[in-house]
Write a protein that holds these residues in place. Structure first.
Motif, PDB file in Angstrom:
ATOM      1  N   PRO A  52       0.799  -1.223   0.000  1.00  0.00           N
ATOM      2  CA  PRO A  52       0.000   0.000   0.000  1.00  0.00           C
ATOM      3  C   PRO A  52       0.836   1.279   0.000  1.00  0.00           C
ATOM      4  O   PRO A  52       2.027   1.243   0.300  1.00  0.00           O
ATOM      5  CB  PRO A  52      -0.778  -0.111   1.321  1.00  0.00           C
ATOM      6  N   TRP A  53       0.154   2.363  -0.302  1.00  0.00           N
ATOM      7  CA  TRP A  53       0.687   3.695  -0.049  1.00  0.00           C
ATOM      8  C   TRP A  53      -0.493   4.590   0.235  1.00  0.00           C
ATOM      9  O   TRP A  53      -1.613   4.315  -0.202  1.00  0.00           O
ATOM     10  CB  TRP A  53       1.640   4.177  -1.140  1.00  0.00           C
ATOM     11  N   PRO A  54      -0.294   5.651   1.011  1.00  0.00           N
ATOM     12  CA  PRO A  54      -1.411   6.432   1.540  1.00  0.00           C
ATOM     13  C   PRO A  54      -2.400   6.971   0.504  1.00  0.00           C
ATOM     14  O   PRO A  54      -3.592   7.015   0.763  1.00  0.00           O
ATOM     15  CB  PRO A  54      -0.730   7.580   2.289  1.00  0.00           C
ATOM     16  N   ALA A  55      -1.939   7.347  -0.686  1.00  0.00           N
ATOM     17  CA  ALA A  55      -2.830   7.944  -1.673  1.00  0.00           C
ATOM     18  C   ALA A  55      -3.759   6.927  -2.331  1.00  0.00           C
ATOM     19  O   ALA A  55      -4.759   7.295  -2.933  1.00  0.00           O
ATOM     20  CB  ALA A  55      -2.023   8.661  -2.752  1.00  0.00           C
ATOM     21  N   LEU A  56      -3.437   5.660  -2.215  1.00  0.00           N
ATOM     22  CA  LEU A  56      -4.211   4.617  -2.891  1.00  0.00           C
ATOM     23  C   LEU A  56      -5.093   3.885  -1.890  1.00  0.00           C
ATOM     24  O   LEU A  56      -4.615   3.305  -0.923  1.00  0.00           O
ATOM     25  CB  LEU A  56      -3.257   3.616  -3.557  1.00  0.00           C
ATOM     26  N   ASN A  57      -6.383   3.902  -2.143  1.00  0.00           N
ATOM     27  CA  ASN A  57      -7.313   3.144  -1.315  1.00  0.00           C
ATOM     28  C   ASN A  57      -7.541   1.801  -2.001  1.00  0.00           C
ATOM     29  O   ASN A  57      -8.399   1.679  -2.862  1.00  0.00           O
ATOM     30  CB  ASN A  57      -8.633   3.901  -1.160  1.00  0.00           C
ATOM     31  N   ALA A  58      -6.724   0.812  -1.648  1.00  0.00           N
ATOM     32  CA  ALA A  58      -6.816  -0.494  -2.306  1.00  0.00           C
ATOM     33  C   ALA A  58      -7.104  -1.600  -1.293  1.00  0.00           C
ATOM     34  O   ALA A  58      -6.616  -1.535  -0.166  1.00  0.00           O
ATOM     35  CB  ALA A  58      -5.506  -0.791  -3.028  1.00  0.00           C
ATOM     36  N   PRO A  59      -7.856  -2.630  -1.699  1.00  0.00           N
ATOM     37  CA  PRO A  59      -8.140  -3.763  -0.818  1.00  0.00           C
ATOM     38  C   PRO A  59      -7.095  -4.870  -0.933  1.00  0.00           C
ATOM     39  O   PRO A  59      -7.384  -6.033  -0.677  1.00  0.00           O
ATOM     40  CB  PRO A  59      -9.504  -4.238  -1.313  1.00  0.00           C
ATOM     41  N   PHE A  60      -5.886  -4.518  -1.343  1.00  0.00           N
ATOM     42  CA  PHE A  60      -4.830  -5.500  -1.550  1.00  0.00           C
ATOM     43  C   PHE A  60      -3.476  -4.845  -1.316  1.00  0.00           C
ATOM     44  O   PHE A  60      -3.371  -3.630  -1.198  1.00  0.00           O
ATOM     45  CB  PHE A  60      -4.882  -6.074  -2.979  1.00  0.00           C
ATOM     46  N   GLU A  61      -2.425  -5.686  -1.270  1.00  0.00           N
ATOM     47  CA  GLU A  61      -1.050  -5.206  -1.209  1.00  0.00           C
ATOM     48  C   GLU A  61      -0.297  -5.843  -2.364  1.00  0.00           C
ATOM     49  O   GLU A  61      -0.757  -6.842  -2.935  1.00  0.00           O
ATOM     50  CB  GLU A  61      -0.406  -5.560   0.131  1.00  0.00           C
ATOM     51  N   GLY A  62       0.858  -5.263  -2.719  1.00  0.00           N
ATOM     52  CA  GLY A  62       1.579  -5.796  -3.860  1.00  0.00           C
ATOM     53  C   GLY A  62       3.054  -5.489  -3.828  1.00  0.00           C
ATOM     54  O   GLY A  62       3.493  -4.522  -3.201  1.00  0.00           O
ATOM     55  N   SER A  63       3.814  -6.315  -4.532  1.00  0.00           N
ATOM     56  CA  SER A  63       5.261  -6.200  -4.524  1.00  0.00           C
ATOM     57  C   SER A  63       5.836  -6.594  -5.882  1.00  0.00           C
ATOM     58  O   SER A  63       5.401  -7.579  -6.488  1.00  0.00           O
ATOM     59  CB  SER A  63       5.833  -7.124  -3.441  1.00  0.00           C
ATOM     60  N   TRP A  64       6.815  -5.807  -6.350  1.00  0.00           N
ATOM     61  CA  TRP A  64       7.603  -6.160  -7.528  1.00  0.00           C
ATOM     62  C   TRP A  64       8.651  -7.157  -7.059  1.00  0.00           C
ATOM     63  O   TRP A  64       9.311  -6.922  -6.043  1.00  0.00           O
ATOM     64  CB  TRP A  64       8.272  -4.917  -8.094  1.00  0.00           C
ATOM     65  N   CYS A  65       8.825  -8.254  -7.775  1.00  0.00           N
ATOM     66  CA  CYS A  65       9.735  -9.309  -7.349  1.00  0.00           C
ATOM     67  C   CYS A  65      10.670  -9.709  -8.489  1.00  0.00           C
ATOM     68  O   CYS A  65      10.236  -9.831  -9.633  1.00  0.00           O
ATOM     69  CB  CYS A  65       8.948 -10.544  -6.929  1.00  0.00           C
ATOM     70  N   VAL A  66      11.928  -9.936  -8.133  1.00  0.00           N
ATOM     71  CA  VAL A  66      12.924 -10.411  -9.084  1.00  0.00           C
ATOM     72  C   VAL A  66      13.562 -11.669  -8.505  1.00  0.00           C
ATOM     73  O   VAL A  66      14.090 -11.647  -7.394  1.00  0.00           O
ATOM     74  CB  VAL A  66      14.013  -9.342  -9.347  1.00  0.00           C
ATOM     75  N   ILE A  67      13.484 -12.753  -9.284  1.00  0.00           N
ATOM     76  CA  ILE A  67      14.154 -13.987  -8.902  1.00  0.00           C
ATOM     77  C   ILE A  67      15.384 -14.084  -9.800  1.00  0.00           C
ATOM     78  O   ILE A  67      15.267 -14.145 -11.022  1.00  0.00           O
ATOM     79  CB  ILE A  67      13.237 -15.225  -9.054  1.00  0.00           C
ATOM     80  N   ARG A  68      16.544 -14.053  -9.180  1.00  0.00           N
ATOM     81  CA  ARG A  68      17.800 -14.021  -9.929  1.00  0.00           C
ATOM     82  C   ARG A  68      18.084 -15.374 -10.576  1.00  0.00           C
ATOM     83  O   ARG A  68      17.569 -16.408 -10.137  1.00  0.00           O
ATOM     84  CB  ARG A  68      18.955 -13.620  -8.999  1.00  0.00           C
ATOM     85  N   PRO A  69      18.919 -15.391 -11.628  1.00  0.00           N
ATOM     86  CA  PRO A  69      19.251 -16.649 -12.301  1.00  0.00           C
ATOM     87  C   PRO A  69      19.795 -17.699 -11.325  1.00  0.00           C
ATOM     88  O   PRO A  69      20.598 -17.386 -10.444  1.00  0.00           O
ATOM     89  CB  PRO A  69      20.338 -16.235 -13.296  1.00  0.00           C
ATOM     90  N   GLY A  70      19.312 -18.915 -11.460  1.00  0.00           N
ATOM     91  CA  GLY A  70      19.788 -20.021 -10.634  1.00  0.00           C
ATOM     92  C   GLY A  70      19.310 -19.993  -9.199  1.00  0.00           C
ATOM     93  O   GLY A  70      19.857 -20.708  -8.357  1.00  0.00           O
ATOM     94  N   THR A  71      18.281 -19.197  -8.900  1.00  0.00           N
ATOM     95  CA  THR A  71      17.758 -19.129  -7.529  1.00  0.00           C
ATOM     96  C   THR A  71      16.258 -19.415  -7.527  1.00  0.00           C
ATOM     97  O   THR A  71      15.635 -19.550  -8.579  1.00  0.00           O
ATOM     98  CB  THR A  71      18.021 -17.750  -6.880  1.00  0.00           C
TER      99      THR A  71
END
Length: 122
Positions: A24-43
């Motif tokens: 979340p962030w204060p300006a956004l009224n959302a019923p969810f949370e979210g994250s950008w994710c990076v899985i590195r090579p070989g992991t």
């Protein structure tokens, strides 16, 4: 308009992947949370299950999803849903970063959203 930018140089390493929580962030009224994710090579992300519902949206690259004894290719443009309590992880066996966006929600988040929404409508 308010833009929240991705800071690729300062992603936080957690759960076997590098991530930045964008919601979340204060300006956004959302019923969810979210994250950008990076899985590195070989992991791989750490196998886990939780009480929230969750979707992953594959944004860049190729990986595999492992859940409930199944191993399934997960590539750019794919989306997957995990119900609460289902263990899952993402495995990147390629030579390039795999990037995805994760969104999760539960009843408490939904109830808080509804209450905030009602306050804004008043």
């Amino acid at each position: 308009m308010e833009l929240r930018g991705l800071d690729r140089q300062n992603l936080k390493h957690e759960n076997g992947l590098d991530a930045q929580r964008l919601v979340p962030w204060p300006a956004l009224n959302a019923p969810f949370e979210g994250s950008w994710c990076v899985i590195r090579p070989g992991t791989a992300s750490t196998p886990h299950a939780h009480h929230e519902y969750e979707i992953f949206i594959a944004v860049k690259g190729e990986a595999f999803l492992e859940s409930q004894g199944e191993r399934t290719p997960f590539v750019t443009g794919d989306i997957v849903h995990f119900p609460p309590g289902i263990e899952h992880r993402v495995v990147n066996e390629s030579g390039e970063d795999f990037e995805m966006y994760s969104v999760w929600w539960d009843l408490e988040m939904t109830e808080k959203f509804a209450a905030r929404h009602g306050e804004r409508a008043s």
